[in-house]
Design a protein around this motif. Structure first.
Motif, mmCIF file in Angstrom:
data_model
loop_
_atom_site.group_PDB
_atom_site.id
_atom_site.type_symbol
_atom_site.label_atom_id
_atom_site.label_comp_id
_atom_site.label_asym_id
_atom_site.label_seq_id
_atom_site.Cartn_x
_atom_site.Cartn_y
_atom_site.Cartn_z
ATOM 1 N N VAL A 213 43.551 8.731 -14.266
ATOM 2 C CA VAL A 213 43.083 7.381 -13.941
ATOM 3 C C VAL A 213 44.280 6.448 -14.127
ATOM 4 C CG1 VAL A 213 41.495 5.512 -14.502
ATOM 5 C CG2 VAL A 213 40.767 7.884 -14.787
ATOM 6 N N TRP A 215 45.454 2.511 -13.806
ATOM 7 C CA TRP A 215 45.015 1.128 -13.618
ATOM 8 C C TRP A 215 45.998 0.202 -14.313
ATOM 9 C CZ3 TRP A 215 43.538 -2.838 -16.946
ATOM 10 C CH2 TRP A 215 42.980 -3.969 -16.307
ATOM 11 N N THR A 222 40.257 8.790 -18.474
ATOM 12 C CA THR A 222 38.899 8.271 -18.323
ATOM 13 C C THR A 222 38.907 6.740 -18.259
ATOM 14 O OG1 THR A 222 38.487 8.031 -20.691
ATOM 15 C CG2 THR A 222 37.973 10.185 -19.719
ATOM 16 N N HIS A 223 37.846 6.210 -17.716
ATOM 17 C CA HIS A 223 37.616 4.761 -17.683
ATOM 18 C C HIS A 223 37.653 4.174 -19.094
ATOM 19 C CE1 HIS A 223 35.660 1.042 -16.090
ATOM 20 N NE2 HIS A 223 35.120 1.009 -17.282
ATOM 21 N N ILE A 226 41.077 3.615 -20.544
ATOM 22 C CA ILE A 226 41.713 2.432 -19.944
ATOM 23 C C ILE A 226 41.154 1.162 -20.593
ATOM 24 C CG2 ILE A 226 41.929 1.078 -17.831
ATOM 25 C CD1 ILE A 226 43.592 3.523 -17.494
ATOM 26 N N GLN A 227 39.833 1.152 -20.741
ATOM 27 C CA GLN A 227 39.175 -0.022 -21.322
ATOM 28 C C GLN A 227 39.657 -0.266 -22.764
ATOM 29 O OE1 GLN A 227 34.828 0.257 -21.214
ATOM 30 N NE2 GLN A 227 34.907 -1.674 -20.104
ATOM 31 N N MET A 256 38.994 -5.920 -15.581
ATOM 32 C CA MET A 256 38.770 -4.656 -14.888
ATOM 33 C C MET A 256 37.747 -4.853 -13.780
ATOM 34 S SD MET A 256 38.953 -1.841 -17.959
ATOM 35 C CE MET A 256 38.669 -0.466 -16.831
ATOM 36 N N LEU A 261 36.016 3.432 -13.241
ATOM 37 C CA LEU A 261 37.205 4.039 -12.633
ATOM 38 C C LEU A 261 37.079 5.562 -12.663
ATOM 39 C CD1 LEU A 261 39.929 1.825 -14.380
ATOM 40 C CD2 LEU A 261 38.980 1.537 -12.078
ATOM 41 N N GLN A 262 37.381 6.190 -11.542
ATOM 42 C CA GLN A 262 37.222 7.634 -11.413
ATOM 43 C C GLN A 262 38.581 8.323 -11.417
ATOM 44 O OE1 GLN A 262 34.238 9.067 -11.367
ATOM 45 N NE2 GLN A 262 33.185 7.083 -11.332
ATOM 46 N N ARG A 264 41.395 10.842 -10.256
ATOM 47 C CA ARG A 264 41.684 11.475 -8.975
ATOM 48 C C ARG A 264 43.113 11.984 -8.951
ATOM 49 N NH1 ARG A 264 43.717 7.454 -4.935
ATOM 50 N NH2 ARG A 264 43.980 5.501 -6.025
#
Ligand code: MN
Length: 264
Positions: A213, A215, A222-223, A226-227, A256, A261-262, A264
């Motif tokens: 991920v 960002w 993982t989302h 990031i968070q 965000m 968020l996935q 990939r």
């Protein structure tokens, strides 16, 4: 991605009338690889580094689980031209303390019309001392006269060749500055025709086995990771450390998106 390479920022060439100033900002899960063609940049970071980088030298910052840095070049009327690339760290190497490395002595090979400088990994039997965390290679190819060069590459790697300046032709395709030519795995040799002023970067690596991920300035899995990184930075917790510069306020992370968020 090309191997672990996941981002290229091509800056300039610029006349640098206002200089370049990027105030304090964080990273996780990646290495920044900075390579100049012209000018100089001062790097500062939260592991205590103050390092000016000039053409022919490599700045390598390992973000690990959290680092922050700033970058500055003076408004001195000198041209500025560089690329900064990001390398995704593999799972076993990403939850570490950050660190920084300046590599001023890199192997060079004379290929006739161009000189190959090996920035990381192995090429043509020459090894760069740069610290890396997955199988990869990188090189600069600087032409001194118009002509053709060929060099063998690791067929287990996929490769990209990006043109920084001049004109070039690869497998019948013309390249302008900023264009990237992609070689999938099982390519055994790269052949490039280019102009006397051409400079290219070659990047390669084993196809990256993990989904990521990515960002803002963060690479995670993982989302939630990031968070967490975003919240820690905006709260200015110890995770990203502290350092002094004169560039003004640190750069807050943006909001965000309203989705999960996935990878990939
Ligand atoms: Mn950065």
């Amino acid at each position: 991605m090309i191997g672990p390479w996941c981002f290229i920022d091509h800056f300039g060439p610029s006349e640098q009338t206002e200089g370049m100033q990027v105030a304090a900002h964080p990273h996780i899960g990646l290495q920044t690889v900075t390579w100049l063609f012209a000018g100089e940049i001062e790097h500062r970071d939260s592991v205590g580094t103050v390092q000016t980088i000039r053409p022919g030298q490599l700045n390598l910052m390992n973000a690990g689980n959290g680092i922050s840095h700033s970058e500055k070049s003076e408004a001195n009327g000198q041209p500025l031209h560089f690329m900064q690339l990001w390398l995704a760290l593999p799972e076993g190497s990403r939850n570490t303390l950050g660190d920084f490395e300046h590599v001023a002595a890199l192997p060079r090979r004379d290929l006739g019309a161009a000189t190959l400088t090996i920035l990381a990994g192995n090429l043509l039997g020459s090894h760069a001392p740069t610290t890396i965390y997955s199988p990869l290679a990188a090189a600069e190819l600087q032409f001194s006269y118009e002509g053709q060069v060929s060099f063998v590459v690791n067929p287990a790697f996929e490769h990209g060749v990006v043109l920084a300046q001049g004109v070039a032709r690869i497998n019948g395709v013309g390249l302008s500055p900023g264009d990237l030519f992609y070689f999938p795995t099982d390519s055994a040799e790269i052949t490039i025709d280019a102009s006397a002023d051409a400079i290219l970067l070659v990047i390669g690596g084993e196809p990256f086995a993990e989904k990521i991920v990515m960002w803002w300035n963060f690479i995670a899995r993982t989302h939630d990771e990031i968070q967490d990184a975003r919240a820690s930075w905006n709260a200015r917790t110890e995770r990203f450390g502290y350092f002094e510069d004169n560039l003004g306020p640190w750069i807050p992370a943006p909001n965000m998106p309203n989705v999960i968020l996935q990878p990939r």
